[in-house]
Design an enzyme around this catalytic site. Structure first.
Site, short mmCIF file in Angstrom:
data_model
loop_
_atom_site.label_atom_id
_atom_site.label_comp_id
_atom_site.label_asym_id
_atom_site.label_seq_id
_atom_site.Cartn_x
_atom_site.Cartn_y
_atom_site.Cartn_z
N HIS A 228 0.84 -1.21 0.00
CA HIS A 228 0.00 0.00 0.00
C HIS A 228 0.87 1.26 0.00
O HIS A 228 0.59 2.22 -0.71
CB HIS A 228 -0.87 0.05 1.26
N SER B 80 0.27 -8.90 1.39
CA SER B 80 -1.19 -8.86 1.41
C SER B 80 -1.63 -8.72 2.86
O SER B 80 -1.00 -9.29 3.76
CB SER B 80 -1.74 -10.17 0.83
N GLY C 3 -2.67 -1.58 -7.40
CA GLY C 3 -1.56 -2.52 -7.48
C GLY C 3 -1.77 -3.60 -8.54
O GLY C 3 -2.88 -4.09 -8.72
N GLU C 4 -0.66 -3.98 -9.19
CA GLU C 4 -0.72 -5.09 -10.15
C GLU C 4 -0.88 -6.43 -9.44
O GLU C 4 -1.16 -7.44 -10.07
CB GLU C 4 0.55 -5.09 -11.01
N ASP D 270 -3.32 -7.19 -7.72
CA ASP D 270 -4.71 -7.52 -8.04
C ASP D 270 -4.92 -7.18 -9.53
O ASP D 270 -5.62 -6.23 -9.87
CB ASP D 270 -5.65 -6.72 -7.14
P1 AMP Z 1 -6.44 -3.83 -0.51
O1 AMP Z 1 -6.31 -3.02 0.73
O2 AMP Z 1 -5.96 -5.23 -0.39
O3 AMP Z 1 -7.81 -3.70 -1.14
O4 AMP Z 1 -5.44 -3.17 -1.55
C1 AMP Z 1 -5.47 -1.80 -1.86
C2 AMP Z 1 -4.56 -1.55 -3.01
O5 AMP Z 1 -3.24 -1.97 -2.69
C3 AMP Z 1 -4.96 -2.31 -4.28
O6 AMP Z 1 -4.78 -1.47 -5.41
C4 AMP Z 1 -4.00 -3.46 -4.30
O7 AMP Z 1 -3.73 -3.97 -5.59
C5 AMP Z 1 -2.75 -2.81 -3.73
N1 AMP Z 1 -1.84 -3.81 -3.19
C6 AMP Z 1 -2.13 -4.76 -2.26
N2 AMP Z 1 -1.06 -5.56 -2.04
C7 AMP Z 1 -0.07 -5.10 -2.85
C8 AMP Z 1 1.27 -5.50 -3.10
N3 AMP Z 1 1.83 -6.52 -2.48
N4 AMP Z 1 1.99 -4.80 -4.01
C9 AMP Z 1 1.44 -3.74 -4.66
N5 AMP Z 1 0.18 -3.30 -4.48
C10 AMP Z 1 -0.57 -3.99 -3.58
#
Ligand code: AMP
Length: 290
Positions: free
Chosen positions: A38, A186, A148-149, A151
């Protein structure tokens, strides 16, 4: 000083006034429990805009009835500290009821992209994601937004929605951030026990192996997928949701890897569902590495 805005009205008002003053707004939507993945998005966003808005909202619309909405890890206090360190300007923290009233009715549903990969086992997921991002864009009014890539399919869905619904927001994809051992970061990694860690790592190992096989000339997707399946199932507590080598734009499976393809996988380790992906480059110098 990071400003915390908990209501839709205040956020909208603030965004309008920032836009009126000519500031460029960036948005990084998250579900909180922030990690370095993030934070990398925030740094990219910060470089490209004047004001960075990070949203922290665990979106119920993207969880199925049997999924982990209730137990999803949350720690707003820590998230706010991390945002302050990253020089985030605004953290938008709406309550569930502020985005979804009891008689909520409107959803954004895509036609084709959700019928692949994660969409098959998570039928409401992409409608939930597209809907909440659409709402966030209407509230935060960002000039740019970073996703993020990690997802990958979600990034495609957002890009498509922005194009189809004429949002005036530039979508930027950010590379996957990994732990030292390769595990993609994650929020759900917090569920893993130390015993499950080697099994979790096979997702990354599979991607590395697939890239090596393509680099050394293998073009048959089925053969690579079989090897990877064997690698993963050899680990305890693993349950494969999908393994796919597919077209990076349409997500339709490919049989032969004659052009760069996306390799994507989702595997349950114990109760924790993990995803990862990479592009399998076919002698194209600009491709990203795992
Ligand atoms: P989330 O809180 O899991 O919904 O993620 C929020 C954003 O962070 C999304 O755009 C995800 O793709 C990105 N994100 C989550 N984990 C990673 C990671 N390991 N590397 C890059 N971006 C990430």
């Amino acid at each position: 000083m990071v400003k915390i805005i908990p209501t839709v009205e205040k956020m909208q008002e603030h965004a309008e006034s920032l836009r009126g003053d000519g500031w460029r707004i960036a948005c990084v939507p998250t579900m909180g429990f922030l990690h370095d993945g993030h934070l990398s998005l925030m740094r990219i966003a910060k470089r490209r805009a004047d004001v960075l808005v990070v949203s922290v909202f665990v979106n119920p619309a993207q969880f199925g009835p049997e999924e982990d909405f209730e137990t999803y890890p949350r720690n707003l206090e820590r998230d706010l500290e991390l945002c302050a360190k990253e020089d985030v300007d605004i953290v938008f923290t709406p309550k569930t009821g502020a985005l979804y009233s009891d008689d909520y009715q409107s959803y954004v549903k895509l036609e084709h992209l959700p019928h692949h990969l994660c969409g098959l086992s998570r039928p409401v997921f992409f409608t939930g994601v597209a809907t909440v991002v659409c709402k966030l864009f209407n509230i935060v009014r960002p000039h740019i937004a970073v996703f993020g890539e990690k997802d990958y399919q979600q990034l495609l869905v957002i890009r498509r929605m922005v194009q189809d619904l004429n949002f005036n927001t530039e979508i930027i994809g950010a590379p996957i951030v990994r732990e030292k051992d390769g595990l993609a970061m994650s929020s759900r990694n917090a569920y893993l026990t130390p015993d499950q860690r080697p099994a979790a790592l096979t997702l990354y190992r599979s991607l590395v192996q697939a890239r090596k096989r393509v680099e050394t000339g293998e073009r048959d997707a089925a053969r690579i997928l079989k090897e990877v399946r064997d690698l993963i199932t050899a680990q305890p507590e693993t349950d494969i949701d999908y393994l796919s080598i597919c077209d990076p734009e349409t997500l339709i499976d490919v049989e032969r890897i004659d052009r760069p393809a996306l390799m994507a996988l989702a595997v349950k380790v114990g109760k924790t569902r993990l995803i990862d992906n990479t592009i399998l480059p076919v002698s194209s110098p600009g491709s990203r590495s795992v």
